[in-house]
Design an enzyme around this catalytic site. Structure first.
Site, PDB file in Angstrom:
ATOM      1  CE1 TYR A  85     -12.555   2.798  -8.335  1.00 19.84           C
ATOM      2  CE2 TYR A  85     -14.914   2.776  -8.794  1.00 19.84           C
ATOM      3  CZ  TYR A  85     -13.812   2.213  -8.185  1.00 19.84           C
ATOM      4  OH  TYR A  85     -13.945   1.070  -7.427  1.00 19.84           O
ATOM      5  CG  ASP A 111      -2.225   0.757   0.970  1.00 19.01           C
ATOM      6  OD1 ASP A 111      -2.168   1.977   0.739  1.00 19.01           O
ATOM      7  OD2 ASP A 111      -3.296   0.121   1.008  1.00 19.01           O
ATOM      8  CG  ASP A 136       2.645   4.607  -6.551  1.00 16.24           C
ATOM      9  OD1 ASP A 136       1.754   3.863  -7.002  1.00 16.24           O
ATOM     10  OD2 ASP A 136       2.791   5.795  -6.909  1.00 16.24           O
ATOM     11  NE  ARG A 177     -16.379   4.004  -0.169  1.00 10.02           N
ATOM     12  CZ  ARG A 177     -15.388   3.121  -0.303  1.00 10.02           C
ATOM     13  NH1 ARG A 177     -15.484   2.142  -1.179  1.00 10.02           N
ATOM     14  NH2 ARG A 177     -14.303   3.231   0.425  1.00 10.02           N
TER      15      ARG A 177
END
Length: 330
Positions: free
Chosen positions: A162, A42, A67, A203
Site C-alpha cells: 500500500y 468501481d 477495473d 481500521r
C-alpha cells in the site's frame, strides 16, 4: 454536507474512481449535491453498491463497474458522451485487512490504475486529483509530518504494497505534470472515519465501534500509546474538493492535527456507546507507525481549509450510523 461550492462550481462532470468505497461514495454525494454530474467507477473489490444506492437513479449520476487497471472510458447513462472536467482517483484497497489480502491488486491499482486514470484526464483536459496517504511517511521520524518530509518506509514489509503503491502514484502524477503539463494535484489523506465504513475492515474506529456495540472487548494493539489523527469524513471531503478547485500540484496534507492515542480512542468509544466492554491488548502489527499527525500549514494557507468536526461529535455520528445499519459489520 458543507461543500465548498465556490471552489468546484466550474466542474460539470466529475469521474470518481473507487467511487463506491467509503470515502469515494461521500465524494460522489457531495459533488452531485453541488450540481456536478458524477460518474462513479468501481470494480467492487472493496467498494459496495449499497454505498451509492441512494444516488442510483438520480439525474446526473452514472455507476460504471470497471477495473481501472485496464484502460477505460466514461459516458453518460443516456449513452451520449460528455467529457469529464474533473477526475478524482480514489481507487485502491485502503484498509490493512484489504491490502494484505490483495497485495498484487493493490500494487497494480496504484501503478497501472493511476496511469489509466491520468490518461483519461489528459484526453479530456480534466483537472486530476490523486488520493495519496499519510502512509507515504511510513513510521515517521519527523513529527508532526509536513509535506517536505520524505518519509521512513520499509519498501519490502507487509505494508509496503500500500505504502509504495501510493508513493509511486505520487511520482507518476508529478511526472505527468512535468512531461505533459497536465493539471494535477496530490492530496495526502490522514486517517478518515465516518458512516459507511465496514466493521471488519481492520481500521481502528470501525473495529472499536463494532466491538463496543456487540459488548466485546476492544482489541488495542501494542501498549495503546501509538497515536493517530482522526478526521471526520465530512472534513476530508471538504479538503479534497478544495484541492480539486485549486491549481496546486501538492502534495498537500489533509487531516486533523489533533492526536489521540489508541487507548484513548478505545475508551472514548466505550463512553459514547455506553458499552460495558473492556480493553484487550494484542500484538502490534509489523511496521505499524508509532505516531501520525499532519502539519496542515499548507492546507490552511493555500486552501483555507482546516477540520471542523471534533472527535466526540464525529464518533457520535459514526456510532449512530453503525447502530442503524446492521450490514455494517461486513
Amino acid at each position: 454536507m458543507d461543500v465548498p461550492t465556490d471552489a468546484i462550481s466550474r466542474f460539470r462532470h466529475a469521474v470518481v474512481t473507487g467511487g463506491a468505497g467509503f470515502l469515494g461514495s461521500h465524494l460522489c454525494t457531495a459533488l452531485l449535491e453541488s450540481g456536478c454530474d458524477v460518474t462513479c467507477v468501481d470494480d467492487f473489490c472493496t467498494g459496495r453498491p449499497e454505498n451509492v444506492a441512494h444516488l442510483t437513479g438520480r439525474p446526473g449520476f452514472t455507476l460504471l463497474e470497471a477495473d481501472i487497471c485496464r484502460p477505460f472510458e466514461v459516458a453518460r447513462s443516456s449513452g451520449s458522451f460528455a467529457p469529464p472536467d474533473l477526475v478524482l482517483n480514489f481507487a485502491s484497497p485502503a484498509s490493512p485487512a484489504d491490502y494484505l489480502r490483495m497485495p498484487l491488486h493493490t500494487l497494480e491499482t496504484g501503478s497501472a490504475g493511476t496511469r489509466n486514470a491520468l490518461a483519461l484526464a489528459r484526453r479530456h483536459g480534466a483537472r486530476f486529483v490523486q488520493a495519496s496517504t499519510s502512509e507515504a511517511y511510513g513510521d515517521p521520524q519527523e513529527h508532526p509530518q509536513s509535506e517536505r518530509y520524505w518519509g521512513h518506509v520499509n519498501p519490502v514489509g507487509p505494508r509496503s504494497v500500500y505504502d509504495e503503491a501510493k508513493r509511486f502514484g505520487e511520482a507518476l502524477t508529478a511526472a505527468e505534470a512535468r512531461v505533459h503539463g497536465s493539471n494535477v494535484g496530490i492530496v495526502r489523506l490522514f486517517n478518515t472515519y465516518g458512516p459507511r465504513m465496514r466493521g471488519y475492515d481492520g481500521r481502528a474506529v470501525p473495529t472499536f465501534v463494532r466491538q463496543a456495540l456487540a459488548g466485546e472487548e476492544l482489541t488495542v494493539t501494542g501498549d495503546g500509546r501509538q497515536t493517530r489523527s482522526l478526521a471526520y469524513v465530512e472534513d476530508t471531503v471538504r479538503g479534497v474538493l478544495a484541492m480539486a478547485g485549486s491549481e496546486l500540484l501538492g502534495p498537500v496534507n489533509i487531516g486533523n492535527p489533533d492526536e489521540i492515542t489508541m487507548q484513548e480512542l478505545a475508551e472514548l468509544v466505550i463512553e459514547l456507546t455506553g458499552s460495558r466492554s473492556g480493553l484487550r491488548f494484542v500484538e502490534r502489527p509489523s511496521d505499524d507507525p508509532a505516531v501520525r499527525c499532519p502539519d496542515i500549514t499548507l492546507a490552511r494557507g493555500k486552501l483555507q481549509w482546516e477540520p471542523r468536526v471534533t472527535a466526540r461529535d464525529g464518533l457520535e455520528r459514526t456510532i449512530g450510523w453503525f447502530r442503524a445499519h446492521t450490514h455494517s459489520g461486513g
